[in-house]
Design a protein around this motif. Structure first.
Motif, PDB file in Angstrom:
ATOM      1  N   LEU A   1     -41.344  14.848 -20.894  1.00  0.00           N
ATOM      2  CA  LEU A   1     -40.393  14.361 -21.859  1.00  0.00           C
ATOM      3  C   LEU A   1     -39.977  15.506 -22.841  1.00  0.00           C
ATOM      4  O   LEU A   1     -38.809  15.602 -23.469  1.00  0.00           O
ATOM      5  CB  LEU A   1     -40.787  13.182 -22.604  1.00  0.00           C
ATOM      6  N   SER A   2     -41.140  16.391 -23.241  1.00  0.00           N
ATOM      7  CA  SER A   2     -41.056  17.241 -24.169  1.00  0.00           C
ATOM      8  C   SER A   2     -39.722  18.327 -23.717  1.00  0.00           C
ATOM      9  O   SER A   2     -39.367  18.998 -24.651  1.00  0.00           O
ATOM     10  CB  SER A   2     -42.334  17.898 -24.738  1.00  0.00           C
ATOM     11  N   LYS A   3     -39.650  18.183 -22.536  1.00  0.00           N
ATOM     12  CA  LYS A   3     -38.515  19.338 -21.786  1.00  0.00           C
ATOM     13  C   LYS A   3     -37.467  18.683 -21.451  1.00  0.00           C
ATOM     14  O   LYS A   3     -36.727  19.302 -20.615  1.00  0.00           O
ATOM     15  CB  LYS A   3     -39.356  19.945 -20.731  1.00  0.00           C
ATOM     16  N   GLY A   4     -37.328  17.301 -21.894  1.00  0.00           N
ATOM     17  CA  GLY A   4     -36.039  16.583 -21.412  1.00  0.00           C
ATOM     18  C   GLY A   4     -35.950  15.916 -20.203  1.00  0.00           C
ATOM     19  O   GLY A   4     -34.823  15.724 -19.810  1.00  0.00           O
ATOM     20  N   LYS A   5     -36.950  15.736 -19.501  1.00  0.00           N
ATOM     21  CA  LYS A   5     -37.131  15.619 -18.012  1.00  0.00           C
ATOM     22  C   LYS A   5     -37.721  14.208 -17.863  1.00  0.00           C
ATOM     23  O   LYS A   5     -38.728  14.026 -18.578  1.00  0.00           O
ATOM     24  CB  LYS A   5     -37.647  16.412 -17.226  1.00  0.00           C
ATOM     25  N   LYS A   6     -37.249  13.395 -17.039  1.00  0.00           N
ATOM     26  CA  LYS A   6     -38.035  12.093 -16.863  1.00  0.00           C
ATOM     27  C   LYS A   6     -38.539  12.271 -15.600  1.00  0.00           C
ATOM     28  O   LYS A   6     -38.379  13.389 -14.844  1.00  0.00           O
ATOM     29  CB  LYS A   6     -37.017  10.911 -16.486  1.00  0.00           C
ATOM     30  N   THR A   7     -39.671  11.675 -15.022  1.00  0.00           N
ATOM     31  CA  THR A   7     -40.588  11.753 -14.010  1.00  0.00           C
ATOM     32  C   THR A   7     -39.377  11.606 -12.553  1.00  0.00           C
ATOM     33  O   THR A   7     -40.119  12.275 -11.520  1.00  0.00           O
ATOM     34  CB  THR A   7     -41.597  10.775 -13.859  1.00  0.00           C
TER      35      THR A   7
END
Length: 234
Positions: A169-175
């Motif tokens: 999430l800190s990188k703007g990505k969801k799982t």
């Protein structure tokens, strides 16, 4: 459309791609009408083992792998309470919650709030733990497969999973936007008992085309997740 894997050259290396999805709702309606909704399961060993138990071609002889990679389509909390100590097998819990908030007593159908349940308090179980086990059910899509497979994380692996999700999430990505690598490490609880703890690492980010193929399947899995039986996989 079948889920296909193709190889494309990216900086000189072959990268597997998810290039399609399947209509899970249609498959379930056509093939599972009147049957229980169930998916294969990857199992985490007990006692600090470092190999996952993964279903293979022979259902009586699962494969043993130290790591695997997959896209996390969906994940959610699940609570399981057994009145008698759990000793293995696919027995449904005496009370189970598919969302970690509302539990249903198997024998009576009574609906209970997990937040108010005495079995959801520390000290209600062995060694000061909770009698009701908190887990995380993860629906995975592995390369070359058309249907999800389930991995249920026990309590001892939830911290590592939370850290991994926060890193993404800190990188703007969801799982469901990345390929995740799953491994195991040996850990020890406060009572000195060894157990196997899942470890998660980012393998690569999905391409735009892959994400477009995976996203609809994630939504389908999310919609049907509460219909999958709350069997214990410890």
């Amino acid at each position: 459309m079948a889920n296909e894997i193709v190889k494309s050259e990216d900086n000189g290396s072959a990268v597997a791609q998810y290039t399609g999805g399947v209509d899970l709702g249609g498959i379930m309606a056509d093939e599972l009408d009147g049957l229980n909704l169930s998916f294969d399961r990857i199992k985490i060993p007990s006692g600090g083992g470092l190999a996952f138990e993964v279903p293979g071609d022979d259902p009586d002889s699962p494969d043993s792998v130290k790591e695997f990679k997959a896209v996390i389509l969906h994940h959610h909390p699940i609570n399981c309470y057994y009145e008698e100590e759990y000793t293995g097998g696919n027995n449904p819990p005496d009370c189970g919650s598919m969302d970690g908030h509302i539990g249903i007593v198997a024998e009576t159908g009574e609906v209970k709030s997990c937040a108010d349940c005495p079995f959801n308090k520390f000290g209600s179980g062995k060694n000061g733990a909770k009698a009701c086990k908190q887990k995380r059910r993860i629906y995975l899509l592995r390369e070359g497969e058309q249907l999800p497979i389930i991995l249920s994380l026990p309590t001892g692996s939830l911290g590592e999973f939370s850290k991994y999700v926060m890193r993404l999430l800190s990188k703007g990505k969801k799982t469901n936007a990345v390929v995740t690598k799953f491994t195991l490490k040996k850990a020890q609880n406060s009572g000195g008992i060894n157990y196997s703890q899942a470890v998660f690492a980012l393998d690569r980010v999905l391409t735009d085309a892959e994400l477009a193929a995976v996203a609809p399947m994630s939504e389908q899995v999310k919609a049907m997740a509460n219909k999958v039986a709350a069997l214990d996989e410890e």
